[in-house]
Design a protein around this motif. Structure first.
Motif, PDB file in Angstrom:
ATOM      1  N   GLY A  25     -20.172   5.382  39.275  1.00  0.00           N
ATOM      2  CA  GLY A  25     -19.176   6.446  39.197  1.00  0.00           C
ATOM      3  C   GLY A  25     -18.023   6.150  40.147  1.00  0.00           C
ATOM      4  O   GLY A  25     -18.230   5.597  41.238  1.00  0.00           O
ATOM      5  N   VAL A  26     -16.813   6.518  39.751  1.00  0.00           N
ATOM      6  CA  VAL A  26     -15.601   6.171  40.500  1.00  0.00           C
ATOM      7  C   VAL A  26     -15.053   7.392  41.224  1.00  0.00           C
ATOM      8  O   VAL A  26     -14.851   8.452  40.618  1.00  0.00           O
ATOM      9  N   THR A  27     -14.810   7.231  42.510  1.00  0.00           N
ATOM     10  CA  THR A  27     -14.057   8.207  43.289  1.00  0.00           C
ATOM     11  C   THR A  27     -12.768   7.520  43.708  1.00  0.00           C
ATOM     12  O   THR A  27     -12.802   6.445  44.320  1.00  0.00           O
ATOM     13  N   GLU A  28     -11.632   8.117  43.357  1.00  0.00           N
ATOM     14  CA  GLU A  28     -10.344   7.433  43.535  1.00  0.00           C
ATOM     15  C   GLU A  28      -9.392   8.252  44.401  1.00  0.00           C
ATOM     16  O   GLU A  28      -9.288   9.471  44.248  1.00  0.00           O
ATOM     17  N   TYR A  29      -8.726   7.554  45.310  1.00  0.00           N
ATOM     18  CA  TYR A  29      -7.697   8.145  46.167  1.00  0.00           C
ATOM     19  C   TYR A  29      -6.382   7.389  45.988  1.00  0.00           C
ATOM     20  O   TYR A  29      -6.378   6.177  45.734  1.00  0.00           O
ATOM     21  N   ARG A  30      -5.283   8.111  46.163  1.00  0.00           N
ATOM     22  CA  ARG A  30      -3.952   7.503  46.170  1.00  0.00           C
ATOM     23  C   ARG A  30      -3.195   7.956  47.410  1.00  0.00           C
ATOM     24  O   ARG A  30      -3.364   9.079  47.885  1.00  0.00           O
ATOM     25  N   LEU A  31      -2.343   7.089  47.911  1.00  0.00           N
ATOM     26  CA  LEU A  31      -1.562   7.405  49.099  1.00  0.00           C
ATOM     27  C   LEU A  31      -0.596   8.543  48.809  1.00  0.00           C
ATOM     28  O   LEU A  31       0.126   8.532  47.805  1.00  0.00           O
ATOM     29  N   ALA A  32      -0.597   9.536  49.680  1.00  0.00           N
ATOM     30  CA  ALA A  32       0.320  10.677  49.527  1.00  0.00           C
ATOM     31  C   ALA A  32       1.759  10.224  49.730  1.00  0.00           C
ATOM     32  O   ALA A  32       2.037   9.176  50.322  1.00  0.00           O
ATOM     33  N   ALA A  33       2.678  11.034  49.234  1.00  0.00           N
ATOM     34  CA  ALA A  33       4.096  10.675  49.297  1.00  0.00           C
ATOM     35  C   ALA A  33       4.576  10.460  50.733  1.00  0.00           C
ATOM     36  O   ALA A  33       5.459   9.624  50.978  1.00  0.00           O
ATOM     37  N   ASP A  34       3.994  11.202  51.685  1.00  0.00           N
ATOM     38  CA  ASP A  34       4.429  11.041  53.073  1.00  0.00           C
ATOM     39  C   ASP A  34       3.751   9.870  53.773  1.00  0.00           C
ATOM     40  O   ASP A  34       4.052   9.554  54.925  1.00  0.00           O
ATOM     41  N   GLY A  35       2.814   9.200  53.078  1.00  0.00           N
ATOM     42  CA  GLY A  35       2.150   8.031  53.634  1.00  0.00           C
ATOM     43  C   GLY A  35       1.157   8.313  54.735  1.00  0.00           C
ATOM     44  O   GLY A  35       0.635   7.389  55.358  1.00  0.00           O
ATOM     45  N   ARG A  36       0.827   9.569  54.966  1.00  0.00           N
ATOM     46  CA  ARG A  36      -0.015   9.931  56.105  1.00  0.00           C
ATOM     47  C   ARG A  36      -1.454  10.257  55.734  1.00  0.00           C
ATOM     48  O   ARG A  36      -2.283  10.491  56.613  1.00  0.00           O
ATOM     49  N   ARG A  37      -1.754  10.291  54.456  1.00  0.00           N
ATOM     50  CA  ARG A  37      -3.116  10.644  54.050  1.00  0.00           C
ATOM     51  C   ARG A  37      -3.385  10.065  52.663  1.00  0.00           C
ATOM     52  O   ARG A  37      -2.455   9.680  51.944  1.00  0.00           O
ATOM     53  N   LEU A  38      -4.652  10.043  52.290  1.00  0.00           N
ATOM     54  CA  LEU A  38      -5.055   9.683  50.943  1.00  0.00           C
ATOM     55  C   LEU A  38      -5.455  10.955  50.199  1.00  0.00           C
ATOM     56  O   LEU A  38      -6.225  11.764  50.708  1.00  0.00           O
ATOM     57  N   ASP A  39      -4.910  11.133  49.007  1.00  0.00           N
ATOM     58  CA  ASP A  39      -5.213  12.300  48.186  1.00  0.00           C
ATOM     59  C   ASP A  39      -6.255  11.943  47.131  1.00  0.00           C
ATOM     60  O   ASP A  39      -6.149  10.901  46.460  1.00  0.00           O
ATOM     61  N   LEU A  40      -7.245  12.813  46.957  1.00  0.00           N
ATOM     62  CA  LEU A  40      -8.276  12.609  45.952  1.00  0.00           C
ATOM     63  C   LEU A  40      -7.685  12.766  44.553  1.00  0.00           C
ATOM     64  O   LEU A  40      -7.045  13.770  44.245  1.00  0.00           O
ATOM     65  N   VAL A  41      -7.903  11.765  43.710  1.00  0.00           N
ATOM     66  CA  VAL A  41      -7.444  11.799  42.318  1.00  0.00           C
ATOM     67  C   VAL A  41      -8.582  12.226  41.402  1.00  0.00           C
ATOM     68  O   VAL A  41      -8.403  13.056  40.511  1.00  0.00           O
ATOM     69  N   ARG A  42      -9.768  11.681  41.615  1.00  0.00           N
ATOM     70  CA  ARG A  42     -10.936  12.036  40.803  1.00  0.00           C
ATOM     71  C   ARG A  42     -12.205  11.652  41.548  1.00  0.00           C
ATOM     72  O   ARG A  42     -12.201  10.753  42.390  1.00  0.00           O
ATOM     73  N   TYR A  43     -13.270  12.370  41.207  1.00  0.00           N
ATOM     74  CA  TYR A  43     -14.566  12.166  41.859  1.00  0.00           C
ATOM     75  C   TYR A  43     -15.651  12.021  40.800  1.00  0.00           C
ATOM     76  O   TYR A  43     -15.669  12.766  39.815  1.00  0.00           O
ATOM     77  N   ASN A  44     -16.547  11.062  41.011  1.00  0.00           N
ATOM     78  CA  ASN A  44     -17.696  10.862  40.128  1.00  0.00           C
ATOM     79  C   ASN A  44     -17.244  10.670  38.676  1.00  0.00           C
ATOM     80  O   ASN A  44     -17.858  11.188  37.744  1.00  0.00           O
TER      81      ASN A  44
END
Length: 253
Positions: free
Chosen positions: A211-230
């Motif tokens: 199962g894939v849990t995916e993050y992408r860099l937020a626009a401000d570059g300061r955190r990773l935002d969750l895109v999808r889980y499991n």
């Protein structure tokens, strides 16, 4: 990515494919046995035949992503089932050995269960009733079986792993292949959860094999935002089996 960013631009967390240990645990539960029948170290447990199919299906999913959006680095637990998953994903996913590094990191290994290793939930209650009681009192987040680790112990080593991620892989696309508790504890750290939040996610169901849990860099570059889980569509789209048996007895997780 901003100059202040210390994160990858994309991060995928994946649990290994179904293992021979998952199959053996299911069989032990079905037979009402106290012990899981495996004659090898946990670190040496391989993928099952279904687990290999799952890993190849995930690799095919990555191969359908444009090359410039695929992982640039693969970090994996040194346990055999995780490494076999990583190799199968790379082979099927267009992630050439000459261009996509595979790095083993022991901090991504499975949680260690100590004296409760290879026991089913009924086996823990039968053979170590005091540990079953201690877990009920402390909760799974803090309970450390003799010779094993608590979730907090896993989180401690993963904090260090995230520091390495930021030091060496900022601005890159990174795939991490590990284990169920590793995926959950990384979510705890990346999303700044508390005990109740991460255990609520765990209570809703096991992390699926591959199962894939995916993050992408937020626009401000300061955190990773969750895109999808499991996310299991990569398996279902190819007809690969979706499995989610835990790696450990419920009483020890």
């Amino acid at each position: 990515m901003t100059a202040a960013s210390r994160w990858p631009v994309a991060l995928w967390l994946v649990r290994h494919g179904q293992s021979a240990g998952n199959v053996a645990l299911d069989a032990a539960h079905a037979a009402g046995q106290a012990r899981i029948q495996l004659e090898m170290r946990d670190a040496d447990v391989p993928l099952s035949a279904q687990g290999l199919v799952q890993a190849r299906a995930l690799g095919n999913w990555f191969s359908n992503i444009p090359a410039h959006e695929r992982p640039e680095v693969v970090l994996a637990s040194p346990y055999r089932r995780a490494l076999e998953t990583a190799e199968a994903v790379r082979a099927a996913g267009g992630l050439s050995e000459t261009t996509v590094a595979l790095c083993q990191d022991e901090r991504l290994r499975e949680r260690e269960f100590g004296v409760l290793d290879r026991l089913t939930a009924s086996g823990v209650a039968e053979l170590f009733p005091e540990q079953a009681q201690a877990r009920r009192l402390l909760g799974k987040f803090y309970h450390r079986p003799p010779g094993g680790e608590s979730w907090c112990d896993v989180i401690l080593r993963l904090r260090s792993a995230l520091d390495t991620l930021s030091l060496h892989h900022a601005g890159k696309r990174v795939l991490i292949i590990g284990h169920q508790v590793v995926v959950l504890c990384l979510r705890y750290l990346l999303e700044q959860m508390d005990e109740a939040e991460v255990l609520a996610i765990d209570a809703r169901g096991d992390v699926a094999n591959c199962g894939v849990t995916e993050y992408r860099l937020a626009a401000d570059g300061r955190r990773l935002d969750l895109v999808r889980y499991n996310f299991t569509a990569p398996l279902r789209e190819t007809g690969a089996p979706v499995t989610s048996a835990p790696d450990a007895p419920v009483a020890a997780r």
